[in-house]
Design a protein around this motif. Structure first.
Motif, PDB file in Angstrom:
ATOM      1  N   TYR A  48       0.838  -1.180   0.000  1.00  0.00           N
ATOM      2  CA  TYR A  48       0.000   0.000   0.000  1.00  0.00           C
ATOM      3  C   TYR A  48       0.877   1.236   0.000  1.00  0.00           C
ATOM      4  O   TYR A  48       1.828   1.339   0.760  1.00  0.00           O
ATOM      5  N   LEU A  49       0.551   2.158  -0.864  1.00  0.00           N
ATOM      6  CA  LEU A  49       1.321   3.387  -0.998  1.00  0.00           C
ATOM      7  C   LEU A  49       0.473   4.578  -0.593  1.00  0.00           C
ATOM      8  O   LEU A  49      -0.729   4.613  -0.847  1.00  0.00           O
TER       9      LEU A  49
ATOM     10  N   ARG B 294       7.278   0.503   5.481  1.00  0.00           N
ATOM     11  CA  ARG B 294       8.377  -0.255   4.878  1.00  0.00           C
ATOM     12  C   ARG B 294       9.460   0.647   4.308  1.00  0.00           C
ATOM     13  O   ARG B 294      10.592   0.244   4.172  1.00  0.00           O
ATOM     14  N   GLY B 295       9.106   1.863   3.931  1.00  0.00           N
ATOM     15  CA  GLY B 295      10.099   2.765   3.373  1.00  0.00           C
ATOM     16  C   GLY B 295       9.450   3.954   2.699  1.00  0.00           C
ATOM     17  O   GLY B 295       8.234   4.029   2.581  1.00  0.00           O
TER      18      GLY B 295
ATOM     19  N   SER C 129       7.365   7.294 -13.439  1.00  0.00           N
ATOM     20  CA  SER C 129       7.586   6.099 -12.621  1.00  0.00           C
ATOM     21  C   SER C 129       8.252   6.512 -11.321  1.00  0.00           C
ATOM     22  O   SER C 129       8.507   7.685 -11.075  1.00  0.00           O
ATOM     23  N   SER C 130       8.610   5.507 -10.553  1.00  0.00           N
ATOM     24  CA  SER C 130       9.431   5.713  -9.375  1.00  0.00           C
ATOM     25  C   SER C 130      10.833   6.127  -9.827  1.00  0.00           C
ATOM     26  O   SER C 130      11.253   5.795 -10.936  1.00  0.00           O
ATOM     27  N   THR C 131      11.575   6.813  -8.973  1.00  0.00           N
ATOM     28  CA  THR C 131      12.964   7.141  -9.299  1.00  0.00           C
ATOM     29  C   THR C 131      13.835   5.891  -9.271  1.00  0.00           C
ATOM     30  O   THR C 131      14.991   5.940  -9.679  1.00  0.00           O
ATOM     31  N   LEU C 132      13.274   4.760  -8.813  1.00  0.00           N
ATOM     32  CA  LEU C 132      13.990   3.482  -8.847  1.00  0.00           C
ATOM     33  C   LEU C 132      13.890   2.825 -10.219  1.00  0.00           C
ATOM     34  O   LEU C 132      14.568   1.848 -10.487  1.00  0.00           O
TER      35      LEU C 132
ATOM     36  N   ASN D 171       8.702   0.188  -8.951  1.00  0.00           N
ATOM     37  CA  ASN D 171       7.868   1.281  -8.459  1.00  0.00           C
ATOM     38  C   ASN D 171       7.520   1.133  -6.991  1.00  0.00           C
ATOM     39  O   ASN D 171       6.964   2.037  -6.392  1.00  0.00           O
ATOM     40  N   THR D 172       7.822  -0.013  -6.409  1.00  0.00           N
ATOM     41  CA  THR D 172       7.625  -0.243  -4.985  1.00  0.00           C
ATOM     42  C   THR D 172       8.885  -0.892  -4.441  1.00  0.00           C
ATOM     43  O   THR D 172       9.813  -1.186  -5.170  1.00  0.00           O
ATOM     44  N   GLY D 173       8.899  -1.121  -3.152  1.00  0.00           N
ATOM     45  CA  GLY D 173      10.078  -1.727  -2.533  1.00  0.00           C
ATOM     46  C   GLY D 173      11.071  -0.685  -2.084  1.00  0.00           C
ATOM     47  O   GLY D 173      12.269  -0.919  -2.112  1.00  0.00           O
TER      48      GLY D 173
END
Length: 155
Positions: free
Chosen positions: A1-2, A32-33, A42-45, A50-52
């Motif tokens: 969940y974000l 979680r972070g 997207s995520s910067t990852l 996009n999660t984690g």
């Protein structure tokens, strides 16, 4: 969940940055972070990560997003032109520690991930230095005009 906790305008581009918190479930009790999303991209990852945000064990980074010549997003990276295969420097890997010898006092050692991102700058106090790295994998060390690659095996 974000959960989006803030939305701001990026200072260096036309992008909107969303700061996100990631939780285990919809109770929003176990954080979680935290991470960032570039709105509409997207995520910067990167698009596959996009999660984690709180995970360890890997280095992921979105480097560039463009359409033709129009760059929507670009992460400033460092590059290394050539890795030396012969050098007076010697190294030994012990766990996540790199013991580098053959340095001189006040030598500046730059340690990079293979993605080109700088892990850190270190200064030798003598003819050797011990540098701790966070994970196993390949690292690039740059000392004066010498660049070497070092593999840190999984422990």
């Amino acid at each position: 969940y974000l959960k989006c906790i803030s939305i701001t305008k990026d200072e260096t581009s036309d992008n909107t940055i969303m700061r996100m918190e990631e939780y285990k479930d919809d109770t929003f009790e176990l954080l979680r972070g935290e991470g960032k999303w570039i709105k509409g991209i997207s995520s910067t990852l990167g698009i596959n990560y996009n999660t984690g945000f709180g995970m360890t064990g890997g280095v992921f980074r979105l480097i560039e997003v463009k359409n033709g010549n129009h760059v929507f997003y670009s992460y400033d990276t460092s590059s290394i032109s050539q890795v030396s295969h012969t050098t007076p420097l010697r190294y030994r890997v012990d766990g996540h520690n790199i013991n580098l010898s053959g340095t001189e006092v006040r030598d500046n050692i730059q340690v990079y991930y293979t993605s080109g991102a700088l892990l850190g700058n270190f200064t030798a106090n003598g003819n050797s230095i011990n540098i701790s790295v966070p994970n196993s994998g390949m690292y690039i060390l740059k000392i004066k005009n010498t660049t070497i690659s070092i593999h840190v095996p999984a422990v």
